[in-house]
Design an enzyme around this catalytic site. Structure first.
Site, PDB file in Angstrom:
ATOM      1  N   ASP A   1      12.225  84.438  37.274  1.00 60.81           N
ATOM      2  CA  ASP A   1      13.550  84.043  36.813  1.00 60.81           C
ATOM      3  C   ASP A   1      14.544  85.156  37.102  1.00 60.81           C
ATOM      4  OD1 ASP A   1      15.629  82.920  34.740  1.00 60.81           O
ATOM      5  OD2 ASP A   1      13.988  81.475  34.765  1.00 60.81           O
TER       6      ASP A   1
ATOM      7  N   HIS B   1      19.032  84.256  31.138  1.00 60.55           N
ATOM      8  CA  HIS B   1      18.522  82.915  31.406  1.00 60.55           C
ATOM      9  C   HIS B   1      17.061  82.786  31.020  1.00 60.55           C
ATOM     10  CE1 HIS B   1      17.079  79.619  34.140  1.00 60.55           C
ATOM     11  NE2 HIS B   1      18.226  79.061  33.761  1.00 60.55           N
TER      12      HIS B   1
ATOM     13  N   SER C   1      16.393  73.615  34.315  1.00 57.03           N
ATOM     14  CA  SER C   1      15.866  74.954  33.995  1.00 57.03           C
ATOM     15  C   SER C   1      15.033  74.923  32.726  1.00 57.03           C
ATOM     16  CB  SER C   1      17.016  75.942  33.811  1.00 57.03           C
ATOM     17  OG  SER C   1      17.630  76.254  35.029  1.00 57.03           O
TER      18      SER C   1
END
Length: 350
Positions: free
Chosen positions: A33, A58, A194
């Site tokens: 990521d 994130h 995601s």
């Protein structure tokens, strides 16, 4: 786990697996990521082995979502670079799943860091991307060696999320709008493929624990894909009108059972005690259900055989000729005695 995600867990049968103890224990997931630091409530299971991050990012929320569906899993986050790839290579035997929630690359420019994972037979779960394509999945999910996960939106009647890419390359969908929690207790929803990808990864981690505990080991990439396909629910009647993909990925509603292999019949199985009398366990390594349990118990009870000083019988060990003679001798003597007794009775009757 937080209550805001209870509905999603119920709809995909994750609650059934959690209640049975399958929560991703002893399962390790790598997040490839953009990086992000753990919140205080994540520090026991969210690891940063390559680089220490100073701010939440994130991957912080991606990891939280995965853990909501596998509350026993251990997560290792790293960026998609050479250092992260080397760490994976150094820990191949320990890694069970890889989650990639970064998407949007075109096929011609996708970085080699994704392609090089093709050679590692570790299931690679990827978000399909958020471009709203009707018949195209973004890279790296578009690769045939990845498992492409699209998104539904529970708050939208179960219909496909308008932004989620779809197409023939899609392997399954899971829910988006999953809730995460800050250290101060505030919860908020995160949307996009995601976060549908780590939901699928979390469910697979529960299945991974089940496999390990049943001696099946880590599945191959294609075995994992097949499991996903076989456990997708058709949801067209619920507002899901996409024509491609395999439906909503759910864990089986019942925990699979592994059948114990049955031993081949042996002559000793016919040896019973008097009138099939029930034998008690005498030796700690000969339990009820063992094919020779009744025979061993009967012969020990009547003094024909014995065990070792440590309380074991060691039923699978070989027997020396002298030991065999010592066991058979009292049996033969008893048979001879009975024959003489029968002979005497016949003489008396005549």
């Amino acid at each position: 786990m937080i209550k805001e995600n209870d509905a999603e867990r119920r709809k995909v049968n994750a609650d059934v697996w959690h209640n049975a103890g399958y929560i991703g224990n002893d399962v390790k997931v790598v997040l490839l990521d953009s990086g992000g630091d753990a919140r205080d409530n994540m520090e026991d299971w969210y690891h940063e082995p390559v680089e220490d991050y100073d701010e939440h990012g994130h991957s912080t929320n991606v990891g939280f979502v995965c853990r909501e569906f596998a509350p026993g899993v251990q997560i290792y986050v790293m960026e998609n670079n050479d250092e992260g790839h080397q760490w994976v290579l150094d820990h191949l035997d320990d890694i069970d799943l890889i989650n990639v929630s970064m998407a949007g690359y075109s096929g011609s420019t996708v970085p080699s860091y994704v392609e090089r994972y093709k050679e590692l037979d570790i299931p690679l779960i990827c978000g399909s991307g958020n471009d709203g394509y009707d018949a195209q999945v973004s890279y790296p999910a578009a690769y045939d060696f990845t498992i492409a996960i699209g998104a539904l939106h529970l708050g939208n009647g179960g219909a496909g999320a308008y932004y989620a890419n779809q197409g023939e390359a899609l392997d399954a969908v899971t829910y988006s709008n999953i809730y995460v929690q800050r250290d101060d207790g505030h919860t908020f929803g995160v949307t996009g493929t995601s976060f549908s990808a780590p939901m699928a990864t979390g469910m697979l981690a529960c299945w991974m624990q089940w496999r390990k505990e049943n001696g099946l080991g880590r599945p191959t990439r294609e075995e994992t894909r097949q499991f996903v396909h076989e456990n997708c629910r058709d949801i067209q009647d619920e507002g899901f009108d996409w024509e491609t993909g395999h439906g909503l990925f759910c864990l089986p509603a019942e925990i699979p059972q592994i059948e114990e292999p049955q031993p081949e019949p042996k002559p000793e199985e016919d040896v019973k005690g008097e009138e099939d009398e029930e034998m008690e366990q005498t030796f700690k390594d000969v339990r009820k259900g063992f094919w020779a349990f009744q025979a061993i118990g009967y012969l020990e009870k009547h003094g024909y055989i014995g065990g070792y000083s440590d309380g074991t019988f060691r039923p699978n060990e070989g027997m020396e000729r002298g030991q065999f003679a010592a066991v058979v001798y009292p049996m033969v003597k008893e048979i001879e005695r009975l024959k003489e007794e029968v002979k005497t009775l016949r003489q008396q009757i005549n």
